[in-house]
Design a protein around this motif. Structure first.
Motif, short mmCIF file in Angstrom:
data_model
loop_
_atom_site.label_atom_id
_atom_site.label_comp_id
_atom_site.label_asym_id
_atom_site.label_seq_id
_atom_site.Cartn_x
_atom_site.Cartn_y
_atom_site.Cartn_z
N GLU A 185 0.94 -1.24 -0.06
CA GLU A 185 -0.11 0.12 0.06
C GLU A 185 0.97 1.07 0.03
O GLU A 185 0.47 2.23 -0.76
N GLU A 186 1.99 1.29 0.86
CA GLU A 186 2.86 2.54 1.08
C GLU A 186 3.72 2.85 -0.06
O GLU A 186 3.84 4.00 -0.47
N ASN A 187 4.37 1.77 -0.77
CA ASN A 187 5.44 2.01 -1.77
C ASN A 187 4.97 1.84 -3.24
O ASN A 187 5.78 1.74 -3.88
N GLN A 188 3.61 1.46 -3.47
CA GLN A 188 3.23 0.74 -4.68
C GLN A 188 3.57 1.69 -5.92
O GLN A 188 3.91 1.19 -6.78
N GLU A 189 3.59 2.78 -5.80
CA GLU A 189 3.72 3.70 -6.97
C GLU A 189 5.25 3.76 -7.53
O GLU A 189 5.57 3.18 -8.73
N LYS A 190 6.14 3.76 -6.37
CA LYS A 190 7.61 3.62 -6.67
C LYS A 190 7.99 2.43 -7.30
O LYS A 190 8.74 2.16 -8.20
N MET A 191 7.40 1.40 -6.47
CA MET A 191 7.66 -0.15 -6.99
C MET A 191 7.30 -0.41 -8.48
O MET A 191 7.85 -1.04 -9.34
N ALA A 192 6.16 0.17 -8.57
CA ALA A 192 5.51 0.04 -10.13
C ALA A 192 6.30 0.60 -11.00
O ALA A 192 6.52 0.08 -12.17
N GLU A 193 6.77 1.68 -10.65
CA GLU A 193 7.90 2.32 -11.45
C GLU A 193 9.01 1.71 -11.94
O GLU A 193 9.41 1.56 -13.18
N LEU A 194 9.63 1.25 -11.04
CA LEU A 194 10.56 0.26 -10.98
C LEU A 194 10.48 -0.93 -11.90
O LEU A 194 11.19 -1.45 -12.93
N PRO A 210 8.74 -8.55 -13.54
CA PRO A 210 7.57 -9.10 -12.62
C PRO A 210 7.58 -8.20 -11.23
O PRO A 210 8.60 -8.15 -10.35
N LEU A 211 6.40 -7.95 -10.57
CA LEU A 211 6.23 -7.29 -9.35
C LEU A 211 5.49 -8.03 -8.31
O LEU A 211 4.16 -8.70 -8.70
N ALA A 212 5.99 -8.48 -7.29
CA ALA A 212 5.29 -9.07 -6.13
C ALA A 212 4.62 -8.04 -5.55
O ALA A 212 4.93 -6.94 -5.38
N VAL A 213 3.33 -8.32 -5.08
CA VAL A 213 2.47 -7.54 -4.42
C VAL A 213 1.96 -8.02 -3.14
O VAL A 213 1.64 -9.16 -2.98
N LYS A 214 2.07 -7.22 -1.81
CA LYS A 214 1.78 -7.92 -0.63
C LYS A 214 0.67 -7.11 0.33
O LYS A 214 0.96 -5.58 -0.01
N ALA A 215 -0.20 -7.54 0.70
CA ALA A 215 -1.04 -6.70 1.52
C ALA A 215 -1.44 -7.39 2.66
O ALA A 215 -0.92 -8.65 2.81
#
Lengths: 448, 315
Positions: free
Chosen positions: A187-196, A203-208
């Motif tokens: 939730e907190e870092n998603q924008e920057k991670m998505a950018e990377l 591929p991007l791992a997503v945790k909630a």
């Protein structure tokens, strides 16, 4: 879920211009529904329709590739809840955790284990797939150095683990070309991670914190243009983690719920401190829907059964595994050792060779190619009969290895003994037991 | 898109059966959902472990399997008591290995006497497992049923070829039966029907799908068991709504892999832990497929699986 012909038709221009080569738009729609035509054959289709049709054609659980080159690993792409309904497609990736707060010697030891712990079984090499690199220190330089070191040691896919986009970026400096999995967008870092993930096509791992929040987050990321995701429902309690796996799989398959249509990642080592318990927890996720299983360490005694379990559960139920045709030496046999023959259904081979081993009578086991059928089925199908067995016995070279001429055939193929004596005049055909479990007693009393 | 937890549409329930008698009797079955899918339905009785006891000293056991039973393997009664007193066994499975016609071939009377002694010495439910030789099992298990009248033993395996004679004895002396078929859902259903026709009440049948361990075909029994649960729970197939028993210990511990010493194959890790894990993981996989009673050997493997069951059913 695929659209029906009528649903596709509604999205087409409905001009019947014939530019696609079909007489009408409806005919073209029907061909699309049956996957016998490509949408690109229509030059007039709108962008909107294109997007909708491509989305609808996407698999319910997106396949995700981690790594590059020969050792790239594909996970996800599953289509059923139960293996007997079709088959499980892509075995879960087994990952070894290495953390940047480990001493150099420990890192080296783990890398060595990662390379060496490979096992051969029925002509396949079973081995772990991924190295998960965790930034425990939060120090960018330290993490980059670790990634660099590991990258040089193995071609395998990598997982970069940190909550900090800056640390992940440092790791990517070292290995972006290897298309690592980035763990994890939250939730907190998603924008920057998505950018990377986008800039480096990783591929991007997503945790909630739970499945619901996870679905909200993946929906947001999908909107931001992220396609390849691996999902972590956050639970580290076994019951919830297990139920989440089932809920995620069935939401994706039964409800076509896109936000959960991704492979999962699980961490048995974060559910217990006991290595044996961790292994058994991992075995649960091999059977029940884990996409990537990260283990806190590797030991032969737990990795081996996990790899074999994975092979078993992911075997295509419609295509039995087969063993290679040939002579198998069990327990250093000599010229006076018994010679047995069986079919090449891998299960038959395992049982028969296991029983021979139990007997402690060194023996030659001839495995005849029966296209993966068991003795009785192969016999009924004409693949384990005198005409097929005799040429194999002649050409396999067993006659050079033993001084006697006695061949033990399975009890279930007893009716072939007459035919075999005609085809193999030099050989005495002996009928062995029907059941594998009676082989030890039989062999112990066998005389050349 | 709002998220809604998907639910399987169940229409059936696994039959509940009572094993043993008295205070220590155990009830299994009663599930209204797939194994451990507790967000969808109920599993009123968690899967149970029966500890294995042999009626003769084992010759071929790996050292790791033998060690916990040192000093009692030549006395089934002492062995059974050790399982209960030292390892907390809730159920026992006495494997009548000595009666194997291809082995010691001990007679029915003598074998039944041993069963009687064990049955008299313990109060937990007692499973008595023959050698799957039709003639010999008929002789031995009929005698066992008669001699242990009133104990509500669980006797098996009953196969198509011997179900009538053993089944009749089980009805007569009130023992539960293990209906055993070779990894095939249709054969299993057929045998359940035959036992019903014979007059064996539903609550006295537990089904053995024939199991094998990891690396030796576990995927076959896994899928057959899953299909049985699917038929029983979602397709109203009453003849596939029986609890399942998995006699896995002897399969896991006879594999080549548990007999390789640590030094001989360092890549396979510690021999003792390897054996324990092979048994525990195989048992776990079978529980996920629908096993209600699992026959196990090593106390540490049992402890691991029991901890998993506790965690998977934790409130």
């Amino acid at each position: 879920m695929a659209l029906t012909g009528i649903e596709i038709f509604k999205l087409l221009p409905k001009t019947n211009c014939k530019d696609c080569g079909e007489p009408t738009c409806l005919a073209f729609a029907m061909k699309l529904a049956a996957a016998k035509a490509e949408l690109s054959a229509c030059p007039h289709v709108s962008e909107e329709a294109k997007t909708k049709l491509t989305e609808a054609a996407a698999p319910p659980i997106i396949p995700v590739t981690i790594g590059a080159g020969d050792r790239a690993l594909k996970v996800g792409g599953e289509t059923v809840m139960f293996r007997h309904e079709k088959r499980f497609e892509n075995p879960p990736g087994l990952a070894l955790l290495i953390s940047d707060d480990m001493a150099d010697a420990e890192v080296d030891k783990r890398l060595k284990k990662f390379k060496e712990l490979e096992y051969e079984r029925i002509g396949l090499v079973l081995k772990p797939d991924l190295v998960a690199l965790k930034s425990a220190s939060g120090d960018k330089a330290k993490f980059e150095a670790l990634v660099n070191k590991v990258k040089q040691s193995t071609d395998s896919g990598l997982i970069l683990m940190s909550d900090s986009p800056d640390v992940i970026a440092a790791g990517l400096n070292a290995c972006a070309d290897r298309k690592p999995l980035l763990y994890a967008a939250t939730e907190e870092n998603q924008e920057k991670m998505a950018e990377l993930a986008k800039t480096n096509s990783c591929p991007l791992a997503v945790k909630a914190a739970n499945v619901e929040k996870l679905a909200e987050l993946t929906a947001k990321l999908a909107e931001a243009g992220i396609k390849e995701m691996v999902i972590d429902s956050g639970s580290r309690k076994l019951r919830q983690a297990f139920e989440d796996q089932v809920i995620i799989r069935s939401a994706a398959l039964a409800k076509k719920f896109r936000p959960l249509g991704f492979p999962t990642i699980v961490f048995p080592g974060e559910m217990t401190d006991d290595p044996l318990k961790e292994a058994v927890i991992a075995s649960i996720f091999v059977a029940k829907y884990g996409g990537i299983i990260v283990l806190s360490d590797f030991q032969g005694e737990s990795l081996f059964p996990l790899l074999v379990e994975r092979l078993n559960i992911y075997t295509d139920p419609q295509r039995p595994l087969a063993t290679t045709e040939g002579i198998y030496e069990i327990g250093s046999p000599g010229e006076n050792s018994p010679v047995l023959i069986t079919s090449n259904f891998s299960l038959t081979y395992f049982i028969v060779s296991g029983e021979i081993e139990t007997s402690r009578v060194p023996s030659y086991l001839l495995v005849k190619d029966t296209e993966g059928l068991s003795v009785m089925t192969a016999w009924a199908a004409g693949k384990f009969v005198a005409d097929a067995i005799a040429p194999f016995v002649k050409k396999c070279g067993i006659a050079d290895k033993v001084s006697h001429r006695k061949l033990i055939i399975p009890g279930y193929a007893a009716s072939e003994s007459g035919g075999l004596e005609e085809e193999l005049p030099d050989w005495e055909i002996q009928v062995g037991p029907r059941e594998g479990s009676h082989i030890p007693a039989y062999l112990k009393s066998w005389q050349p | 898109m709002a998220f809604e937890v998907p639910k399987t549409a169940y229409s059936g329930r696994i039959k509940e059966i009572k094993l043993g008698s008295g205070d220590k009797a155990v009830i299994v079955g009663g599930e209204t959902c797939y194994p451990l899918y507790l967000f969808e339905g109920e599993m009123p009785h968690p899967p149970r472990i029966a500890m294995e006891v042999w009626d003769m000293p084992p010759q071929e056991w790996a050292p790791a399997a033998l060690e916990p039973f040192e000093g009692v393997t030549d006395d089934p009664v002492a062995w059974a008591k050790k399982c209960i007193d030292d390892y907390g066994a809730e159920m026992l499975c006495l494997q009548l290995v000595s009666t194997d016609p291809n082995g010691l071939d001990r007679g029915a009377d003598e074998a039944a006497e041993v069963v009687k002694k064990v049955a008299d010495a313990v109060t937990v439910p007692l499973i008595v497992w023959g050698t799957a030789n039709l003639d010999k099992d008929t002789e031995v298990l009929r005698k066992v049923a008669e001699l242990c009248q009133g104990k509500n033993l669980i006797i098996g395996p009953l196969e198509e070829g011997d179900h009538k004679k053993i089944g009749a004895a089980a009805i007569g002396y009130h023992q539960t039966v293990v209906a055993s078929t070779p990894i095939d859902i249709n054969l299993a259903k057929q045998l359940n029907i035959l036992l019903g026709n014979l007059g064996v009440p539903d609550e006295m049948i537990i089904v053995d799908p024939t199991v094998s361990c990891i690396g030796y075909g576990i995927e076959y029994c896994y899928s057959v068991m899953e299909r049985m649960r699917m038929a029983g729970l979602t397709q109203q197939d009453e003849k596939l709504q029986f609890p399942l028993i998995c006699n896995i210990s002897k399969e896991a511990w006879k594999t080549k892999e548990v007999h390789i010493p640590t030094e001989a194959e360092p890549k396979l890790g510690d021999a003792k832990k390897r054996g324990i894990l092979l048994e525990a993981m195989s048992a776990m996989v079978l529980i996920l497929a629908g096993g209600d009673v699992i026959v196990m050997r090593h106390p540490e493997a049992i402890k691991l699986v029991q901890e998993m069951i506790a965690e998977l059913t934790a409130k």
